[in-house]
Design an enzyme around this catalytic site. Structure first.
Site, mmCIF file in Angstrom:
data_model
loop_
_atom_site.group_PDB
_atom_site.id
_atom_site.type_symbol
_atom_site.label_atom_id
_atom_site.label_comp_id
_atom_site.label_asym_id
_atom_site.label_seq_id
_atom_site.Cartn_x
_atom_site.Cartn_y
_atom_site.Cartn_z
ATOM 1 N N GLY A 1 -10.450 10.978 13.537
ATOM 2 C CA GLY A 1 -12.116 10.029 13.835
ATOM 3 C C GLY A 1 -12.311 8.403 13.810
ATOM 4 O O GLY A 1 -13.204 8.327 13.220
ATOM 5 N N GLY A 2 -10.883 7.763 14.027
ATOM 6 C CA GLY A 2 -10.567 6.546 14.226
ATOM 7 C C GLY A 2 -11.574 5.174 14.535
ATOM 8 O O GLY A 2 -11.602 4.290 14.746
ATOM 9 N N ASP B 1 -9.493 10.421 18.998
ATOM 10 C CA ASP B 1 -10.735 10.138 18.455
ATOM 11 C C ASP B 1 -11.513 11.114 19.420
ATOM 12 O O ASP B 1 -10.299 11.622 20.337
ATOM 13 C CB ASP B 1 -11.703 8.546 18.446
ATOM 14 C CG ASP B 1 -12.776 8.929 17.711
ATOM 15 O OD1 ASP B 1 -13.838 9.451 18.119
ATOM 16 O OD2 ASP B 1 -13.144 8.658 16.877
ATOM 17 N N PHE C 1 -12.633 16.671 16.798
ATOM 18 C CA PHE C 1 -12.363 17.119 14.758
ATOM 19 C C PHE C 1 -13.393 18.487 14.485
ATOM 20 O O PHE C 1 -12.843 19.263 13.592
ATOM 21 C CB PHE C 1 -12.185 15.961 13.718
ATOM 22 C CG PHE C 1 -13.630 15.212 14.057
ATOM 23 C CD1 PHE C 1 -14.526 15.669 13.715
ATOM 24 C CD2 PHE C 1 -13.424 13.560 14.052
ATOM 25 C CE1 PHE C 1 -15.929 14.618 13.191
ATOM 26 C CE2 PHE C 1 -14.292 12.946 13.979
ATOM 27 C CZ PHE C 1 -15.889 13.590 13.257
ATOM 28 N N HIS D 1 -19.345 11.953 5.519
ATOM 29 C CA HIS D 1 -20.173 11.559 5.444
ATOM 30 C C HIS D 1 -21.613 12.455 6.007
ATOM 31 O O HIS D 1 -22.758 11.770 6.333
ATOM 32 C CB HIS D 1 -20.441 10.169 4.203
ATOM 33 C CG HIS D 1 -20.355 9.280 6.002
ATOM 34 N ND1 HIS D 1 -20.902 8.002 5.276
ATOM 35 C CD2 HIS D 1 -20.241 9.348 6.892
ATOM 36 C CE1 HIS D 1 -21.373 7.185 6.440
ATOM 37 N NE2 HIS D 1 -19.850 7.609 7.115
#
Length: 454
Positions: free
Chosen positions: A265-266, A288, A321, A340
């Protein structure tokens, strides 16, 4: 009722004085060995470099002790009233950013009158002057002579060329306006106890029925505009909170030659590019959603990090993801500011998908805020080194951003920042065991390994 311990004021003053000495000593080691004045508009090397941990901790101590000292000695009503009236700060930010005041003031660095600013912006000069005077009193801009304003060290961060200005607009615009509906959202009989990403204060304000992510992906023209602005703003966020501390604070070299690191997820790979440039021993994987990977592979990396492509040290592969596992068999799976964004059940799904790709010796590195408690505990019971007494053990205002971001997550996504014990519990539910907390001074990283069968 408990009285303040005798000598608390002197103790706080001592913390401030000692922290100031450390800060001055740290600045003396730089190539520009002075602490810059607020009136200095020239960047200091420490403004862009990763701060030494001693400097970072000293500044946090100074910030926390100054705020605690003021809260201690001022009349309680004065302090509360000042905090209540802070609502005007984001409104003023939105005015000066929308009208490009910082950029306009760069035309005449010695200062520009409110009459000239009014002509250039179309805003009533007297009203604009009142806004600028309020901000100047908070050390943003400076009033050179009556009704003549200039940029200073802080307002230079609001130039349109600085990504932080885009982040400031995010907070002043959709975030601040959404936060105004927080009470209404929490008191809603259905939404108040919901963790759904479409039951947020953002949804109350915007009237948009789906999540912030889909809003930013272009559900409306306004949403697409704000999403693009937010993407730029994240660059400013990363610089301000020194997210790149992980590049030097984690022992990447010890992983060995050709160790594989998967950035899950970069996005376009901001952190992965820094790893590529700093650690030649690493083979990198960037994953991603398809549009971000396409942008990274075809636009960003050929321009910003072509050597990694040339040396075949980077692999690009699209994934979701939430529903897919990343590339199998990597040494480290790195997740920065991913967890988060999601409620607990989705976090467990994400971590289980990562677990499905791991080999026995793989590590998972979750890089984001790890919330500290505000109550002092026995020294060995805290995962963080507690601030010296009588300062709040979590450094108080010195580390306030982690708690502000926690509220941001609540307002915009119905998600949260988490304490270490919460990370550990979610990891265990996904079949991972906690190994170590890496403290980088502001953000941290929780390291996990596979649970080994007995």
């Amino acid at each position: 009722m408990m009285d303040a311990p005798h000598g608390q004021i002197s103790a706080l003053v001592s913390l401030i004085a000692n922290a100031a000495k450390v800060i001055e000593a740290q600045y003396a080691t730089s190539c520009k060995p002075v602490v810059p004045s607020l009136d200095d508009t020239t960047p200091h090397p420490f403004d862009s470099d990763v701060s030494p941990l001693a400097l970072k901790t000293a500044i946090q101590t100074l910030e926390g002790a100054c705020a605690q000292l003021c809260a201690t000695v001022a009349r309680p009503g004065d302090t509360i009233l000042n905090k209540c009236m802070n609502i005007y700060e984001p409104a003023c930010f939105e005015v000066v950013l929308t009208s490009n005041i910082p950029d306009i003031l760069q035309e005449t660095p010695c200062g520009m009158s409110i009459l000239d600013l009014g002509k250039k912006t179309g805003i009533d000069p007297a009203k604009l002057g009142r806004i600028l005077r309020y901000l100047a009193t908070k050390h943003i801009f400076r009033e050179v002579t009556p009704d003549v304003f200039a940029n200073n060290r802080l307002s230079m961060e609001l130039l349109s060329s600085n990504p932080l200005s885009s982040l400031a607009m995010h907070f002043a615009d959709e975030n601040n306006k959404s936060a105004a509906t927080l009470t209404e959202t929490l008191s809603d009989p259905d939404w108040g106890h919901s963790c759904a990403p479409e039951h947020t204060a953002f949804n109350k304000w915007s009237k948009y029925p789906a999540s912030l992510f889909s809003w930013y992906e272009g559900a409306t023209p306004e949403g697409a505009k704000q999403g693009a602005r937010f993407g730029v703003g994240m660059l400013g966020w990363g610089k301000s909170v020194e997210a790149s501390s992980v590049i030097t604070g984690f022992p990447w070299e010890s992983l060995g030659e050709n160790a594989t690191v998967c950035d899950v997820g970069g996005g376009i790979g901001t952190m992965t590019m820094q790893l590529a440039k700093a650690h030649s021993n690493l083979l990198l994987k960037l994953q991603d959603l398809p549009e971000r990977i396409e942008q990274a592979q075809n636009e960003v990396w050929p321009q910003e990090c072509p050597e990694a492509i040339r040396d075949q040290r980077i692999e690009f592969k699209a994934m979701n993801f939430l529903t897919e596992s990343p590339i199998k068999g990597c040494d480290v799976y790195y997740l920065k500011n991913i967890i988060h964004d999601w409620p607990d059940n989705k976090v467990v799904d994400i971590l289980r998908n990562v677990r499905g790709a791991m080999k026995p010796c793989s590590r998972v590195l979750i890089h984001e805020y790890v919330l500290q408690r505000a109550d002092r505990v026995t020294e060995g019971d805290s995962p963080f080194e507690q601030a010296p007494e009588p300062l709040l053990p979590n450094y108080g205002v010195g580390r306030i951003r982690q708690y502000a971001l926690d509220l941001d997550m609540m307002v915009m996504l119905n998600s949260q920042e988490r304490r270490l014990e919460e990370f550990v519990a979610l990891g265990e539910e996904a079949g991972l065991v906690f190994v170590k907390l890496w403290n980088f001074g502001e953000m941290s990283a929780a390291e996990f390994r596979l649970v080994r069968d007995e």
